[in-house]
Design a protein around this motif. Structure first.
Motif, PDB file in Angstrom:
ATOM      1  N   VAL A   1       0.853  -1.174   0.000  1.00 22.17           N
ATOM      2  CA  VAL A   1       0.000   0.000   0.000  1.00 22.17           C
ATOM      3  C   VAL A   1       0.892   1.227   0.000  1.00 22.17           C
ATOM      4  O   VAL A   1       1.919   1.260   0.680  1.00 22.17           O
ATOM      5  CB  VAL A   1      -0.902   0.017   1.267  1.00 22.17           C
ATOM      6  N   LYS A   2       0.492   2.249  -0.749  1.00 28.93           N
ATOM      7  CA  LYS A   2       1.247   3.496  -0.746  1.00 28.93           C
ATOM      8  C   LYS A   2       1.151   4.121   0.643  1.00 28.93           C
ATOM      9  O   LYS A   2       0.072   4.257   1.205  1.00 28.93           O
ATOM     10  CB  LYS A   2       0.682   4.446  -1.795  1.00 28.93           C
ATOM     11  N   TYR A   3       2.307   4.480   1.193  1.00 25.51           N
ATOM     12  CA  TYR A   3       2.360   5.032   2.541  1.00 25.51           C
ATOM     13  C   TYR A   3       3.360   6.171   2.547  1.00 25.51           C
ATOM     14  O   TYR A   3       4.466   6.039   2.009  1.00 25.51           O
ATOM     15  CB  TYR A   3       2.771   3.926   3.527  1.00 25.51           C
ATOM     16  N   ASP A   4       2.997   7.313   3.125  1.00 21.14           N
ATOM     17  CA  ASP A   4       3.786   8.534   2.983  1.00 21.14           C
ATOM     18  C   ASP A   4       4.888   8.733   4.015  1.00 21.14           C
ATOM     19  O   ASP A   4       5.646   9.675   3.908  1.00 21.14           O
ATOM     20  CB  ASP A   4       2.856   9.754   2.996  1.00 21.14           C
ATOM     21  N   ALA A   5       4.984   7.898   5.022  1.00 24.26           N
ATOM     22  CA  ALA A   5       6.032   8.081   6.036  1.00 24.26           C
ATOM     23  C   ALA A   5       7.378   7.649   5.462  1.00 24.26           C
ATOM     24  O   ALA A   5       7.493   6.598   4.842  1.00 24.26           O
ATOM     25  CB  ALA A   5       5.704   7.288   7.281  1.00 24.26           C
ATOM     26  N   GLU A   6       8.382   8.471   5.673  1.00 31.54           N
ATOM     27  CA  GLU A   6       9.706   8.188   5.129  1.00 31.54           C
ATOM     28  C   GLU A   6      10.329   6.976   5.813  1.00 31.54           C
ATOM     29  O   GLU A   6      10.331   6.862   7.027  1.00 31.54           O
ATOM     30  CB  GLU A   6      10.612   9.398   5.327  1.00 31.54           C
ATOM     31  N   GLY A   7      10.828   6.047   5.027  1.00 34.35           N
ATOM     32  CA  GLY A   7      11.478   4.859   5.561  1.00 34.35           C
ATOM     33  C   GLY A   7      10.524   3.767   5.990  1.00 34.35           C
ATOM     34  O   GLY A   7      10.951   2.762   6.540  1.00 34.35           O
ATOM     35  N   CYS A   8       9.239   3.953   5.774  1.00 38.08           N
ATOM     36  CA  CYS A   8       8.240   2.954   6.179  1.00 38.08           C
ATOM     37  C   CYS A   8       7.528   2.382   4.961  1.00 38.08           C
ATOM     38  O   CYS A   8       7.382   3.053   3.948  1.00 38.08           O
ATOM     39  CB  CYS A   8       7.193   3.568   7.113  1.00 38.08           C
ATOM     40  N   LYS A   9       7.119   1.147   5.088  1.00 42.30           N
ATOM     41  CA  LYS A   9       6.294   0.494   4.085  1.00 42.30           C
ATOM     42  C   LYS A   9       5.010   0.066   4.771  1.00 42.30           C
ATOM     43  O   LYS A   9       4.972  -0.109   5.983  1.00 42.30           O
ATOM     44  CB  LYS A   9       6.993  -0.747   3.521  1.00 42.30           C
ATOM     45  N   ALA A  10       3.969  -0.125   3.969  1.00 42.30           N
ATOM     46  CA  ALA A  10       2.689  -0.553   4.538  1.00 42.30           C
ATOM     47  C   ALA A  10       2.113  -1.672   3.695  1.00 42.30           C
ATOM     48  O   ALA A  10       2.296  -1.713   2.470  1.00 42.30           O
ATOM     49  CB  ALA A  10       1.720   0.614   4.613  1.00 42.30           C
ATOM     50  N   TYR A  11       1.422  -2.592   4.358  1.00 43.38           N
ATOM     51  CA  TYR A  11       0.810  -3.738   3.684  1.00 43.38           C
ATOM     52  C   TYR A  11      -0.589  -3.963   4.230  1.00 43.38           C
ATOM     53  O   TYR A  11      -0.831  -3.810   5.425  1.00 43.38           O
ATOM     54  CB  TYR A  11       1.635  -5.014   3.930  1.00 43.38           C
ATOM     55  N   ASN A  12      -1.496  -4.331   3.328  1.00 43.37           N
ATOM     56  CA  ASN A  12      -2.788  -4.862   3.737  1.00 43.37           C
ATOM     57  C   ASN A  12      -2.637  -6.363   3.845  1.00 43.37           C
ATOM     58  O   ASN A  12      -2.008  -6.992   2.988  1.00 43.37           O
ATOM     59  CB  ASN A  12      -3.877  -4.532   2.711  1.00 43.37           C
ATOM     60  N   ILE A  13      -3.201  -6.962   4.876  1.00 46.98           N
ATOM     61  CA  ILE A  13      -3.137  -8.404   5.100  1.00 46.98           C
ATOM     62  C   ILE A  13      -4.525  -8.991   4.860  1.00 46.98           C
ATOM     63  O   ILE A  13      -5.506  -8.511   5.425  1.00 46.98           O
ATOM     64  CB  ILE A  13      -2.682  -8.734   6.539  1.00 46.98           C
ATOM     65  N   TYR A  14      -4.585 -10.024   4.014  1.00 50.33           N
ATOM     66  CA  TYR A  14      -5.845 -10.664   3.653  1.00 50.33           C
ATOM     67  C   TYR A  14      -5.827 -12.132   4.050  1.00 50.33           C
ATOM     68  O   TYR A  14      -4.766 -12.737   4.179  1.00 50.33           O
ATOM     69  CB  TYR A  14      -6.068 -10.599   2.137  1.00 50.33           C
ATOM     70  N   ASN A  15      -7.021 -12.707   4.169  1.00 50.58           N
ATOM     71  CA  ASN A  15      -7.111 -14.154   4.287  1.00 50.58           C
ATOM     72  C   ASN A  15      -7.171 -14.724   2.870  1.00 50.58           C
ATOM     73  O   ASN A  15      -6.925 -14.002   1.903  1.00 50.58           O
ATOM     74  CB  ASN A  15      -8.314 -14.576   5.147  1.00 50.58           C
ATOM     75  N   ASP A  16      -7.508 -15.987   2.713  1.00 49.02           N
ATOM     76  CA  ASP A  16      -7.489 -16.608   1.389  1.00 49.02           C
ATOM     77  C   ASP A  16      -8.604 -16.134   0.467  1.00 49.02           C
ATOM     78  O   ASP A  16      -8.604 -16.475  -0.708  1.00 49.02           O
ATOM     79  CB  ASP A  16      -7.536 -18.132   1.518  1.00 49.02           C
ATOM     80  N   ASP A  17      -9.564 -15.333   0.967  1.00 55.79           N
ATOM     81  CA  ASP A  17     -10.622 -14.815   0.099  1.00 55.79           C
ATOM     82  C   ASP A  17     -10.064 -13.951  -1.027  1.00 55.79           C
ATOM     83  O   ASP A  17     -10.672 -13.846  -2.088  1.00 55.79           O
ATOM     84  CB  ASP A  17     -11.632 -13.985   0.903  1.00 55.79           C
ATOM     85  N   ILE A  18      -8.902 -13.334  -0.816  1.00 51.59           N
ATOM     86  CA  ILE A  18      -8.312 -12.465  -1.835  1.00 51.59           C
ATOM     87  C   ILE A  18      -7.896 -13.276  -3.068  1.00 51.59           C
ATOM     88  O   ILE A  18      -7.815 -12.758  -4.172  1.00 51.59           O
ATOM     89  CB  ILE A  18      -7.114 -11.670  -1.260  1.00 51.59           C
ATOM     90  N   LEU A  19      -7.646 -14.580  -2.901  1.00 51.63           N
ATOM     91  CA  LEU A  19      -7.182 -15.423  -3.997  1.00 51.63           C
ATOM     92  C   LEU A  19      -8.327 -15.986  -4.838  1.00 51.63           C
ATOM     93  O   LEU A  19      -8.086 -16.495  -5.929  1.00 51.63           O
ATOM     94  CB  LEU A  19      -6.348 -16.578  -3.440  1.00 51.63           C
ATOM     95  N   LYS A  20      -9.549 -15.912  -4.342  1.00 46.15           N
ATOM     96  CA  LYS A  20     -10.685 -16.480  -5.065  1.00 46.15           C
ATOM     97  C   LYS A  20     -11.058 -15.606  -6.249  1.00 46.15           C
ATOM     98  O   LYS A  20     -10.932 -14.385  -6.204  1.00 46.15           O
ATOM     99  CB  LYS A  20     -11.886 -16.632  -4.129  1.00 46.15           C
ATOM    100  N   LYS A  21     -11.551 -16.240  -7.317  1.00 41.14           N
ATOM    101  CA  LYS A  21     -11.985 -15.496  -8.494  1.00 41.14           C
ATOM    102  C   LYS A  21     -13.240 -14.719  -8.160  1.00 41.14           C
ATOM    103  O   LYS A  21     -14.107 -15.181  -7.438  1.00 41.14           O
ATOM    104  CB  LYS A  21     -12.252 -16.449  -9.653  1.00 41.14           C
ATOM    105  N   ARG A  22     -13.318 -13.506  -8.719  1.00 45.95           N
ATOM    106  CA  ARG A  22     -14.473 -12.652  -8.495  1.00 45.95           C
ATOM    107  C   ARG A  22     -15.074 -12.252  -9.837  1.00 45.95           C
ATOM    108  O   ARG A  22     -14.376 -12.133 -10.833  1.00 45.95           O
ATOM    109  CB  ARG A  22     -14.065 -11.391  -7.735  1.00 45.95           C
TER     110      ARG A  22
END
Length: 136
Positions: A74-95
């Protein structure tokens, strides 16, 4: 009647305690069971055990987080930091084309290659509100 209310209250407390522990289970953790010894040497046995149990902790190495969980940068504006969204396996299912993608369970901030903050994920929506009107 009192017993039913008591049982219901205990179930609610048990479910809320699971969410408070930042637990996410997904297929990636099962795949890493075979590499447990190698990962323990690299990241430490306590951290690996937590990750394989689906628990995200502050101080967890970024590499282990990426290997053990379904993440999205995820785009994150703090210098030197990264950000991630964490999902369960629902993110892998076809939609279907009109279906929104699943909501992230957690929003994790990483600094110096270690998890520094864990927050509940923000809900996705198909629409935005601008000037009091709904825009799809």
């Amino acid at each position: 009647m009192k017993k039913i209310i008591l049982i219901f209250a205990l179930i609610v407390l048990a479910l809320s305690s699971l969410q408070a522990q930042n637990v996410v289970t997904c297929a990636k953790q099962e795949l890493l069971q075979g590499q447990k010894a190698q990962l323990s040497k690299q990241y430490g046995s306590e951290q690996v055990e937590s990750a394989l149990n689906g628990e995200i902790k502050e101080g967890m190495p970024e590499g282990l987080l990426l290997k053990a969980f379904n993440t999205e940068s995820v785009k994150y504006d703090a210098e030197g930091c990264k950000a991630y969204n964490i999902y369960n396996d629902d993110i892998l299912k076809k939609r279907k084309p009109n279906m929104p993608k699943p909501n992230p369970l957690y929003f994790v901030i990483v600094s110096d290659k270690k998890v520094v903050k864990i927050k509940p994920g923000e809900k996705n929506s198909r629409y935005k509100i601008r000037n009091g009107t709904i825009i799809y």
